[in-house]
Design a protein around this motif. Structure first.
Motif, mmCIF file in Angstrom:
data_model
loop_
_atom_site.group_PDB
_atom_site.id
_atom_site.type_symbol
_atom_site.label_atom_id
_atom_site.label_comp_id
_atom_site.label_asym_id
_atom_site.label_seq_id
_atom_site.Cartn_x
_atom_site.Cartn_y
_atom_site.Cartn_z
ATOM 1 N N VAL A 61 21.061 96.928 -47.393
ATOM 2 C CA VAL A 61 19.930 96.820 -46.471
ATOM 3 C C VAL A 61 20.147 97.716 -45.247
ATOM 4 O O VAL A 61 19.237 98.437 -44.812
ATOM 5 C CB VAL A 61 19.728 95.341 -46.058
ATOM 6 N N LEU A 62 21.331 97.696 -44.692
ATOM 7 C CA LEU A 62 21.622 98.539 -43.526
ATOM 8 C C LEU A 62 21.548 100.028 -43.883
ATOM 9 O O LEU A 62 21.039 100.837 -43.100
ATOM 10 C CB LEU A 62 22.988 98.189 -42.940
ATOM 11 N N GLN A 63 22.025 100.391 -45.067
ATOM 12 C CA GLN A 63 21.954 101.790 -45.483
ATOM 13 C C GLN A 63 20.503 102.225 -45.700
ATOM 14 O O GLN A 63 20.131 103.343 -45.354
ATOM 15 C CB GLN A 63 22.791 102.010 -46.742
ATOM 16 N N ALA A 64 19.678 101.334 -46.249
ATOM 17 C CA ALA A 64 18.254 101.652 -46.431
ATOM 18 C C ALA A 64 17.575 101.876 -45.080
ATOM 19 O O ALA A 64 16.779 102.809 -44.923
ATOM 20 C CB ALA A 64 17.558 100.529 -47.200
ATOM 21 N N ALA A 65 17.890 101.049 -44.096
ATOM 22 C CA ALA A 65 17.310 101.227 -42.753
ATOM 23 C C ALA A 65 17.782 102.529 -42.132
ATOM 24 O O ALA A 65 17.011 103.218 -41.453
ATOM 25 C CB ALA A 65 17.672 100.043 -41.866
ATOM 26 N N ALA A 66 19.038 102.904 -42.370
ATOM 27 C CA ALA A 66 19.574 104.145 -41.800
ATOM 28 C C ALA A 66 18.889 105.373 -42.405
ATOM 29 O O ALA A 66 18.699 106.381 -41.716
ATOM 30 C CB ALA A 66 21.081 104.217 -42.028
ATOM 31 N N ARG A 67 18.479 105.287 -43.679
ATOM 32 C CA ARG A 67 17.783 106.408 -44.322
ATOM 33 C C ARG A 67 16.315 106.498 -43.924
ATOM 34 O O ARG A 67 15.696 107.536 -44.050
ATOM 35 C CB ARG A 67 17.877 106.272 -45.846
ATOM 36 N N ASP A 68 15.737 105.396 -43.469
ATOM 37 C CA ASP A 68 14.317 105.342 -43.113
ATOM 38 C C ASP A 68 14.123 105.905 -41.705
ATOM 39 O O ASP A 68 14.721 105.402 -40.759
ATOM 40 C CB ASP A 68 13.843 103.889 -43.165
ATOM 41 N N PRO A 69 13.287 106.939 -41.527
ATOM 42 C CA PRO A 69 13.100 107.507 -40.186
ATOM 43 C C PRO A 69 12.536 106.506 -39.174
ATOM 44 O O PRO A 69 12.747 106.646 -37.975
ATOM 45 C CB PRO A 69 12.136 108.672 -40.406
ATOM 46 N N ARG A 70 11.830 105.472 -39.660
ATOM 47 C CA ARG A 70 11.292 104.454 -38.744
ATOM 48 C C ARG A 70 12.304 103.346 -38.474
ATOM 49 O O ARG A 70 12.062 102.480 -37.655
ATOM 50 C CB ARG A 70 10.013 103.859 -39.316
ATOM 51 N N ARG A 71 13.431 103.357 -39.183
ATOM 52 C CA ARG A 71 14.516 102.369 -39.034
ATOM 53 C C ARG A 71 14.044 100.940 -39.309
ATOM 54 O O ARG A 71 14.450 99.992 -38.640
ATOM 55 C CB ARG A 71 15.161 102.441 -37.647
ATOM 56 N N ILE A 72 13.185 100.797 -40.314
ATOM 57 C CA ILE A 72 12.731 99.463 -40.707
ATOM 58 C C ILE A 72 13.853 98.784 -41.478
ATOM 59 O O ILE A 72 14.346 99.312 -42.469
ATOM 60 C CB ILE A 72 11.454 99.532 -41.566
ATOM 61 N N LEU A 73 14.244 97.604 -41.012
ATOM 62 C CA LEU A 73 15.295 96.835 -41.671
ATOM 63 C C LEU A 73 14.659 95.953 -42.738
ATOM 64 O O LEU A 73 13.949 95.007 -42.413
ATOM 65 C CB LEU A 73 16.044 95.980 -40.644
ATOM 66 N N PRO A 74 14.873 96.264 -44.020
ATOM 67 C CA PRO A 74 14.279 95.421 -45.058
ATOM 68 C C PRO A 74 14.943 94.046 -45.082
ATOM 69 O O PRO A 74 16.103 93.910 -44.699
ATOM 70 C CB PRO A 74 14.542 96.188 -46.355
ATOM 71 N N PRO A 75 14.211 93.032 -45.540
ATOM 72 C CA PRO A 75 14.808 91.698 -45.596
ATOM 73 C C PRO A 75 15.928 91.622 -46.632
ATOM 74 O O PRO A 75 15.858 92.256 -47.678
ATOM 75 C CB PRO A 75 13.642 90.787 -45.981
ATOM 76 N N VAL A 76 16.952 90.832 -46.318
ATOM 77 C CA VAL A 76 18.059 90.613 -47.248
ATOM 78 C C VAL A 76 17.642 89.608 -48.316
ATOM 79 O O VAL A 76 18.022 89.720 -49.469
ATOM 80 C CB VAL A 76 19.313 90.119 -46.493
ATOM 81 N N SER A 77 16.857 88.633 -47.916
ATOM 82 C CA SER A 77 16.378 87.620 -48.856
ATOM 83 C C SER A 77 14.848 87.647 -48.860
ATOM 84 O O SER A 77 14.235 88.142 -47.917
ATOM 85 C CB SER A 77 16.895 86.247 -48.466
#
Length: 180
Positions: free
Chosen positions: A86-102
């Motif tokens: 999840v943290l790596q996905a947010a780091a790749r997203d230019p908007r820094r959206i943190l996807p939910p873990v659950s």
């Protein structure tokens, strides 16, 4: 009010009912699939809504400053690998959206609900019509209609008599007109 973290791609993403107001640093956070539905005559006064699926607030609700309503929470059972992903996905997203873990779970506040300051309503919760949530309460289970709850976790302190039907509202309105 703040929309800096409102990234919903839904159409519509937000519905605000007639005569509702959003005041004093209220913040609406929504991920791409998030939808927030606010009923008529609702007052959000400095509240935080965190939505990755759906939050529904019924008519005549009052949410005090600092309260948090979220359909998304970190699952303590999530593995370190899931959290890292999840943290790596947010780091790749230019908007820094943190996807939910659950998976997010919808939250519903029925009509005429009052939520006290600094309260937290967790994912998947339904607050019954006419209920009052005390200040600094953490709601971890559904609340039956016309209940007063408080504490961490919330517990029912008292049941109220229903008095918010259309007939009672009309009578109260006419009393106010006579008194002014």
């Amino acid at each position: 009010f703040g929309f800096a973290a409102f990234f919903s791609a839904c159409e519509p993403a937000l519905r605000i009912g007639r005569a509702s107001g959003i005041y004093d640093r209220a913040t609406l956070v929504a991920g791409p699939p998030g939808f927030i539905d606010i009923g008529e005559f609702v007052c959000l006064n400095g509240a935080y809504l965190v939505c990755n699926r759906e939050i529904t607030i019924g008519a005549h609700a009052l949410l005090a400053w600092g309260c948090v309503i979220t359909d998304t929470a970190a699952d303590r059972r999530a593995s370190i690998a899931d959290r890292r992903a999840v943290l790596q996905a947010a780091a790749r997203d230019p908007r820094r959206i943190l996807p939910p873990v659950s998976p997010p779970l919808p939250v519903v506040l029925e009509e005429n609900v009052w939520v006290g300051f600094d309260s937290v309503i967790l994912p998947g919760i339904r607050i019954g019509r006419g209920s009052i949530i005390g200040c600094k309460t953490v709601v971890t289970e559904n609340v039956p209609p016309y209940s007063i709850v408080a504490g961490n976790p919330a517990r029912i302190l008292r049941q109220l008599e229903p008095d918010d039907d259309d007939e009672s509202r009309a009578a109260a309105f006419h009393r106010c007109l006579r008194e002014t």
